[in-house]
Design a protein around this motif. Sequence first.
Motif, PDB file in Angstrom:
ATOM      1  N   GLY A 120       0.826  -1.204   0.000  1.00  7.52           N
ATOM      2  CA  GLY A 120       0.000   0.000   0.000  1.00  7.52           C
ATOM      3  C   GLY A 120       0.857   1.248   0.000  1.00  7.52           C
ATOM      4  O   GLY A 120       2.044   1.222  -0.369  1.00  7.52           O
ATOM      5  N   GLU A 121       0.266   2.317   0.466  1.00  4.35           N
ATOM      6  CA  GLU A 121       0.918   3.622   0.363  1.00  4.35           C
ATOM      7  C   GLU A 121       1.755   3.928   1.619  1.00  4.35           C
ATOM      8  O   GLU A 121       2.979   4.040   1.549  1.00  4.35           O
ATOM      9  N   GLY A 124      -1.708   5.042   8.070  1.00  5.95           N
ATOM     10  CA  GLY A 124      -2.614   6.123   8.452  1.00  5.95           C
ATOM     11  C   GLY A 124      -2.586   6.258   9.974  1.00  5.95           C
ATOM     12  O   GLY A 124      -1.704   5.702  10.650  1.00  5.95           O
ATOM     13  N   GLU A 127      -2.880   2.892  11.871  1.00  3.90           N
ATOM     14  CA  GLU A 127      -1.683   2.075  11.668  1.00  3.90           C
ATOM     15  C   GLU A 127      -0.518   2.641  12.479  1.00  3.90           C
ATOM     16  O   GLU A 127       0.273   1.910  13.072  1.00  3.90           O
ATOM     17  N   PRO A 133       0.126  -2.469   9.383  1.00  2.00           N
ATOM     18  CA  PRO A 133      -0.469  -1.852   8.198  1.00  2.00           C
ATOM     19  C   PRO A 133      -1.933  -2.256   8.016  1.00  2.00           C
ATOM     20  O   PRO A 133      -2.343  -3.348   8.398  1.00  2.00           O
ATOM     21  N   PHE A 134      -2.679  -1.376   7.436  1.00  2.00           N
ATOM     22  CA  PHE A 134      -4.055  -1.658   7.009  1.00  2.00           C
ATOM     23  C   PHE A 134      -4.921  -2.227   8.137  1.00  2.00           C
ATOM     24  O   PHE A 134      -5.457  -3.331   8.028  1.00  2.00           O
ATOM     25  N   ASN A 161       4.009  -1.381   3.080  1.00  2.00           N
ATOM     26  CA  ASN A 161       3.681  -0.071   2.524  1.00  2.00           C
ATOM     27  C   ASN A 161       4.891   0.532   1.820  1.00  2.00           C
ATOM     28  O   ASN A 161       6.037   0.177   2.124  1.00  2.00           O
TER      29      ASN A 161
HETATM   30  N1  URA Z   1      -3.372   2.883   3.684  1.00  2.57           N
HETATM   31  C1  URA Z   1      -2.194   2.371   3.282  1.00  2.57           C
HETATM   32  O1  URA Z   1      -1.763   2.564   2.166  1.00  2.57           O
HETATM   33  N2  URA Z   1      -1.525   1.620   4.143  1.00  2.57           N
HETATM   34  C2  URA Z   1      -1.937   1.372   5.360  1.00  2.57           C
HETATM   35  O2  URA Z   1      -1.249   0.669   6.090  1.00  2.57           O
HETATM   36  C3  URA Z   1      -3.172   1.926   5.762  1.00  2.57           C
HETATM   37  C4  URA Z   1      -3.873   2.682   4.907  1.00  2.57           C
END
Ligand code: URA
Length: 288
Positions: A120-121, A124, A127, A133-134, A161
């Motif tokens: 992912g990016e 947030g 996290e 993550p996520f 991420n």
């Molecule tokens: N968005 C992301 O890209 N990664 C995360 O860990 C949480 C939200």
Amino acid sequence: MSGGDRLRTSLTRPQMLREMGLSPLWRLRPHASRLPSQPLEGVAAAVSDADHLASGGPAVAVPPGTVPAAAGDRAGEIAGMGWDELRRSVADCRACSLCQARRQAVLGVGDLNADWLFIGEGPGAEEDARGEPFVGPAGKLLDAMLAAIDLQRGNDVYIANAVKCRPPGNRTPEAAEIAACAPYLRRQIALLQPRLIVLLGRAAAHAVLGEVGSLASMRGQSFQYRSPAGGENIPVIVSYHPAYLLRTLTDKARAWEDLCRARALMRAARATSAGPDPGVGQGVTTTP
Ligand code: URA
């Protein structure tokens, strides 16, 4: 119990698909269902050398108060780390200004022998608080997406991420921040040696493939990640970020196509390395 376990026990398959906005029934279009019988090269519409990853990325501006790593050495040192060292290094990292506002760095989570790597990016707020993550709303959708293709967090799946520290206000990470974190991501990939990498959103695509175009232009193509350390090329696909899908329900169907395509590529990759797989050639049409 992992997030995947919780989902698995609390949601039925139709409920999971409903959660993704895919109920009552989704079938892949004919062109996508042909994928499993094609060789991997046959679906590789584009191949990237991941040049910026291989080169360590552009120079990073080091903010005041941080400890600059010796130029050139940092990437090399990270490239030799095992998981424990990597975890410590990420936790202490001050290579870019994202370290200033983080509560903690978030390396990744999951099965260290995973075939699947989702990227992912960046963390947030939730996290950043929990160190995984996520785990926020986008993470719940990601868990549902995984469950819809019979995967769960922590079981044959690793989640990472592009950047390990939360960008303030959840803004998109800047190119220099992505570049500063690239050696960590590169090392994670080298240690994991996944069979398939799924890039969630443009920042992840930027981190792994470089600036290769809009998300729309990258979706539907297959790329190859070529590790600077050698080894097999790893197929890479690009899909939407779950947070985007939460805002743009109409693109969930496309995300489902991407997931089915990913599953087909995984089957093909496994078949290539392990001989005939009974699943290959059966198509990827899925009904709840
Ligand atoms: N968005 C992301 O890209 N990664 C995360 O860990 C949480 C939200």
